[in-house]
Design an enzyme around this catalytic site. Structure first.
Site, short mmCIF file in Angstrom:
data_model
loop_
_atom_site.label_atom_id
_atom_site.label_comp_id
_atom_site.label_asym_id
_atom_site.label_seq_id
_atom_site.Cartn_x
_atom_site.Cartn_y
_atom_site.Cartn_z
CG ASP A 1 82.74 141.13 -19.99
OD1 ASP A 1 82.85 140.40 -19.17
OD2 ASP A 1 83.34 141.18 -21.24
CG HIS B 1 84.14 136.57 -16.16
ND1 HIS B 1 84.59 137.80 -15.77
CD2 HIS B 1 83.88 136.66 -17.63
CE1 HIS B 1 84.35 138.78 -16.77
NE2 HIS B 1 84.00 137.91 -17.65
CG HIS C 1 78.96 134.62 -16.88
ND1 HIS C 1 79.55 133.59 -17.72
CD2 HIS C 1 78.12 135.13 -17.81
CE1 HIS C 1 79.13 133.51 -19.12
NE2 HIS C 1 78.05 134.87 -19.11
CG HIS D 1 79.68 137.54 -21.31
ND1 HIS D 1 80.15 136.21 -20.75
CD2 HIS D 1 80.51 138.37 -21.09
CE1 HIS D 1 81.25 136.58 -20.02
NE2 HIS D 1 81.61 137.63 -20.43
#
Length: 358
Positions: free
Chosen positions: A169, A252, A255, A269
């Protein structure tokens, strides 16, 4: 547009600091609701009670979902008991629930993560789900937590995969902030990226590359070392400040696109963000040496570098296009990139990143 940096009121990190939580929330109030999931309560109940021995403490078990029903249940409890400060202890959903309850009750909140898997603990955000665990909405909060306390002894006892996921992340933070700064996009702070946020994001990246593997080894051994301390700070504080005040971009959004494929649902995540960061670098046509370096880092700590690593064993280009289309819907952060991005570009970059990762 003004440049804005936001942050928690106080950040505390170190070995054994859970037992000192009382002194760090002394100015917030004496009547405390400590919200924690049952597993965390079983493991750390004595440390929690020791840290809050001078407070009027109500220990409450979290029901498992950061849902409106759970938030309302706890808000009613807070009001009934005359609580003055809310503490969240545990993983992301527990912490998000504590933030939301404190917000709706008009109370200060302290956050105590028990894993370093994301940069969410420092943020002014709660992710709201239904009681069944389906995403419902983002709750954007007017301020960050009053206190964030991270006990690295607790973090070291968690499975090493969580720490590595946090690195994944955090890996995106610098590259997304750098892209956002070129377009002067409004970040979650409400303003454009500050020089401070960009430098913190870069320090986050440099720390990961230098200490990530050594910190993983410490986590596997269940011990606290200086390398582990540095990576916990990078995952939690540097990445938190960097993304919130620096901005998000392609990684992101991609993602989010990958979540449309069932094959990726058992990946964390951070694992999906790590691969998506490589895709962003391909989209940007970054220097081959840089892309190779990021891929080598991911391989060294065990983060995904291929679609197979994400659980996508059979590559179906139509499925990859679905990911790309979900990544580029109106309002997604991929449109913070300093050039126009469409679904075909993302699909091509995903497939190219897979080849590079092999």
């Amino acid at each position: 547009m003004a440049k804005i940096l936001i942050s928690p009121g106080k950040y505390v990190q170190g070995k054994g600091v859970l037992k000192e939580v009382g002194e760090h929330i002394a100015k917030l109030g004496d009547k405390v609701l400590a919200l924690s999931d049952p597993v965390v309560l079983d493991l750390f109940q004595e440390e929690i009670k020791e840290g809050l021995k001078d407070k009027d403490l109500l220990l409450e078990s979290f029901n498992g979902e950061c849902s409106k029903n759970e938030i309302n249940r706890l808000k009613e409890l807070v009001e009934e008991k005359g609580i003055k400060v809310v503490i969240g202890i545990g993983g992301g959903k527990t912490l998000d629930t504590a933030k939301a309850v404190a917000y709706y009750a008009g109370l200060p909140v302290a956050i105590i993560p028990t894993i370093a898997a994301t940069d969410a603990p420092c943020s002014a955000l709660s992710v709201i789900y239904t009681d069944e665990g389906v995403f419902e909405e983002y709750l954007f909060l007017p301020s960050n937590p009053d206190v964030v306390l991270v006990d690295t002894e607790v973090i070291a006892k968690a499975p090493a995969r969580f720490l590595v996921s946090g690195m994944g992340d955090a890996l995106a933070t610098y590259f997304e902030a750098a892209a956002s700064s070129l377009t002067k996009t409004k970040a979650m702070s409400g303003g454009s990226p500050t020089m401070t946020a960009l430098n913190l994001a870069e320090l986050c990246y440099d720390t990961l590359i230098e200490y990530g593997l050594v910190a993983k080894k410490a986590a596997e051994a269940g011990v606290v070392t200086e390398a582990l301390e540095k990576i916990v700070e990078a995952n939690t504080l540097l990445s938190g400040l960097g993304f919130e005040s620096g901005g998000l971009a392609a990684a992101h959004a991609i993602h989010n696109g990958f979540t449309v494929l069932d094959e990726t649902h058992n990946k964390t995540h951070g694992e999906k963000v790590a691969y998506s960061t490589i895709v962003q670098l391909v989209l940007e046509d970054r220097e081959p040496e840089l892309i190779d370096g990021v891929i080598d880092f991911c391989k060294s700590v065990g983060l995904p570098t291929t679609l197979a690593d994400l659980g996508i064993e059979e590559i179906n280009e139509d499925d990859i296009l679905k990911v790309a289309k979900a990544s580029t819907v109106e309002g997604e952060t991929i449109h913070n990139m300093p050039f126009a991005v469409d679904a075909q570009m993302v699909k091509d970059a995903i497939l190219a990143a897979d080849r590079l990762g092999r």
